[in-house]
Design a protein around this motif. Structure first.
Motif, mmCIF file in Angstrom:
data_model
loop_
_atom_site.group_PDB
_atom_site.id
_atom_site.type_symbol
_atom_site.label_atom_id
_atom_site.label_comp_id
_atom_site.label_asym_id
_atom_site.label_seq_id
_atom_site.Cartn_x
_atom_site.Cartn_y
_atom_site.Cartn_z
ATOM 1 N N GLU A 1 31.819 47.941 53.220
ATOM 2 C CA GLU A 1 30.853 49.046 53.278
ATOM 3 C C GLU A 1 29.979 49.052 52.027
ATOM 4 N N GLY A 2 30.505 48.481 50.957
ATOM 5 C CA GLY A 2 29.810 48.519 49.661
ATOM 6 C C GLY A 2 28.648 47.535 49.620
ATOM 7 N N PRO A 3 27.735 47.742 48.667
ATOM 8 C CA PRO A 3 26.509 46.940 48.582
ATOM 9 C C PRO A 3 26.762 45.535 48.033
ATOM 10 N N PRO A 4 25.766 44.650 48.142
ATOM 11 C CA PRO A 4 25.908 43.289 47.603
ATOM 12 C C PRO A 4 26.284 43.262 46.125
ATOM 13 N N ALA B 1 45.620 36.253 33.688
ATOM 14 C CA ALA B 1 46.364 35.664 32.563
ATOM 15 C C ALA B 1 47.833 35.437 32.933
ATOM 16 N N LEU B 2 48.330 36.190 33.908
ATOM 17 C CA LEU B 2 49.715 35.997 34.379
ATOM 18 C C LEU B 2 49.803 34.850 35.387
ATOM 19 N N GLY B 3 48.672 34.246 35.700
ATOM 20 C CA GLY B 3 48.673 33.112 36.628
ATOM 21 C C GLY B 3 48.511 33.515 38.082
ATOM 22 N N LEU B 4 48.126 34.776 38.309
ATOM 23 C CA LEU B 4 47.986 35.238 39.697
ATOM 24 C C LEU B 4 46.594 34.913 40.246
ATOM 25 N N LYS B 5 46.535 34.597 41.515
ATOM 26 C CA LYS B 5 45.253 34.459 42.207
ATOM 27 C C LYS B 5 44.623 35.844 42.322
ATOM 28 N N ARG B 6 43.296 35.856 42.513
ATOM 29 C CA ARG B 6 42.582 37.137 42.592
ATOM 30 C C ARG B 6 41.671 37.163 43.813
ATOM 31 N N VAL B 7 41.768 38.243 44.578
ATOM 32 C CA VAL B 7 40.868 38.466 45.713
ATOM 33 C C VAL B 7 40.461 39.938 45.678
ATOM 34 N N ALA B 8 39.388 40.273 46.388
ATOM 35 C CA ALA B 8 38.983 41.685 46.440
ATOM 36 C C ALA B 8 38.185 41.942 47.709
ATOM 37 N N HIS B 9 38.429 43.112 48.316
ATOM 38 C CA HIS B 9 37.539 43.581 49.375
ATOM 39 C C HIS B 9 36.191 43.892 48.716
ATOM 40 N N ALA B 10 35.148 43.338 49.270
ATOM 41 C CA ALA B 10 33.809 43.602 48.719
ATOM 42 C C ALA B 10 32.775 43.365 49.802
ATOM 43 N N GLY B 11 31.806 44.292 49.885
ATOM 44 C CA GLY B 11 30.746 44.122 50.875
ATOM 45 C C GLY B 11 31.182 44.458 52.285
ATOM 46 N N SER C 1 41.387 49.671 49.937
ATOM 47 C CA SER C 1 41.151 51.116 50.082
ATOM 48 C C SER C 1 39.657 51.437 49.954
ATOM 49 N N SER C 2 39.338 52.709 49.665
ATOM 50 C CA SER C 2 37.961 53.233 49.766
ATOM 51 C C SER C 2 36.996 52.471 48.860
ATOM 52 N N GLU C 3 36.047 51.781 49.449
ATOM 53 C CA GLU C 3 35.193 50.901 48.635
ATOM 54 C C GLU C 3 34.059 51.663 47.937
ATOM 55 N N LEU C 4 33.349 52.487 48.709
ATOM 56 C CA LEU C 4 32.167 53.153 48.145
ATOM 57 C C LEU C 4 32.579 54.073 46.994
ATOM 58 N N GLY C 5 31.898 53.954 45.871
ATOM 59 C CA GLY C 5 32.210 54.782 44.696
ATOM 60 C C GLY C 5 33.306 54.193 43.818
ATOM 61 N N HIS C 6 33.904 53.079 44.249
ATOM 62 C CA HIS C 6 34.964 52.443 43.450
ATOM 63 C C HIS C 6 34.636 50.960 43.279
ATOM 64 N N PRO C 7 33.662 50.660 42.450
ATOM 65 C CA PRO C 7 33.198 49.277 42.304
ATOM 66 C C PRO C 7 34.259 48.402 41.649
ATOM 67 N N PRO C 8 34.167 47.111 41.868
ATOM 68 C CA PRO C 8 35.120 46.188 41.237
ATOM 69 C C PRO C 8 35.211 46.354 39.723
ATOM 70 N N SER C 9 34.114 46.708 39.071
ATOM 71 C CA SER C 9 34.116 46.816 37.597
ATOM 72 C C SER C 9 35.222 47.738 37.091
#
Ligand code: ADE
Ligand code: ZN
Length: 341
Positions: free
Chosen positions: A201-204, A189-199, A170-178
């Motif tokens: 529209e959002g900055p490096p 901790a539940l053993g799930l893999k992790r991925v994220a949309h990044a970069g 969803s909307s990247e700008l203004g919603h940083p991964p942090s």
């Protein structure tokens, strides 16, 4: 068929960045609207397609969330998933890692189990009938709160036998991964893999955060990482897969022309780039079209195309022996194509 199209068709491939709700074709949207008695703001398939003229990610998302309102029953989610799998099976796709957006459904009163049951019934059928394997990745909508993401993760907990990882879309700008660091810690901790949309529209800095705070196993898109030399060096050193989506980048105006796409540069920088379709019903093409038209536009060599197909398995969550088997199948397909030409 051109030699290029023949090669792409012949290559076994994986798709690692596909939003199931983004594979909802206008024809199926109409049929489900009728079946469920739901009003949609279009009076024809042509009117739907005409509305798909986007200036940025948010423009698209506004329409995407309206489109998914027609998905109500378990059978709807099955039909949606089955339609996508049938298409990519015909394109010689052997493995898929699919996103779904449960909050787009549970917030409308659809039960989490209804969504998951329909999707996973289609995934199981594709594996039984065609040997097409899959992983399912639950995405948190980043424009919603951390609390809502935790609630969604709680809904998923009884079903972790069918959910392999979590993502962030969803909307990247203004919603940083942090914003989602604690949810991703819990998912890890539940053993799930992790991925994220990044970069996309959002900055490096958002890509840095995805790596350092969310501890992702893959970056979705990652285009803007190229603006930061230190980040490029790190992504290359760690062989972090980037799930790149050329048609999406064009249609959401991340690039002006397909000829400007940075995919070739990513490969020459030693990055583990892969090709994906993102939301093919909205962006004008499925996986093979993304390979073929991008290759034509930016002049990818046959070796680069083969490398991209290999990267799609190397970047997957399959076990090492399965990855090796797919890589060997690619080498065999390449030999067959060369003999035939
Ligand atoms: N949801 C569906 N497609 C998306 C994309 N390309 N970026 C962010 N969120 C999405
Ligand atoms: Zn995406």
């Amino acid at each position: 068929m051109t030699d290029l199209a023949r090669l792409v068709q012949a290559l076994p491939k994986a798709e690692l960045h596909l939003h199931l709700e983004g594979s909802l074709e206008p024809e199926l949207m109409f049929e489900l609207a009728r079946r469920n008695g739901i009003e949609i703001p279009y009076d024809s398939v042509e009117a739907i397609r005409a509305a798909y003229d986007f200036s940025n990610l948010q423009d698209f998302l506004d329409i995407y969330y309206v489109g998914m309102n027609v998905l109500v029953t378990e059978a709807d989610f099955f039909d949606l998933t089955w339609a996508y799998l049938s298409r990519v099976h015909a394109e010689n796709v052997r493995h898929v890692e699919l996103f779904f957006d449960p909050q787009g459904h549970t917030d409308r009163g659809i039960a989490f189990g209804t969504v998951l049951d329909g999707i996973s019934r289609a995934l199981a059928k594709a594996e039984t009938e065609w040997g097409l394997t899959s992983r399912l990745i639950l995405c948190f909508l980043r424009h919603l709160s951390e609390e809502a993401a935790f609630e969604t993760l709680d809904m998923a907990k009884p079903h972790l036998d069918r959910i392999h990882g979590v993502g962030l879309d969803s909307s990247e700008l203004g919603h940083p991964p942090s914003k989602f660091q604690r949810v991703f810690d819990t998912a890890g901790a539940l053993g799930l893999k992790r991925v994220a949309h990044a970069g996309e529209e959002g900055p490096p800095s958002y890509v840095h955060e995805a790596l350092d705070l969310l501890k992702v196993d893959r970056i979705d898109h990652g285009n803007r990482a190229l603006e930061d030399g230190t980040l490029v060096a790190r992504l290359g050193r760690e062989q972090m897969a980037l799930t790149v989506c050329p048609f999406s980048n064009l249609r959401l105006c991340v690039i002006d022309r397909l000829e400007d796409h940075p995919l070739k540069r990513m490969l020459s920088l030693g990055l583990r780039a892969t090709v994906n379709s993102d939301d093919p019903a909205y962006f004008g093409g499925y996986l093979n079209d993304n390979y073929i038209r991008t290759a034509e536009a930016i002049g990818l060599t046959a070796d680069e195309i083969i490398e991209l197909a290999k990267n799609s398995f190397r970047g997957s969550f399959l076990p090492e022996d399965k990855i090796e088997a797919h890589l060997a199948a690619i080498d065999e397909a390449v030999r067959d194509v060369m003999v035939a030409s």
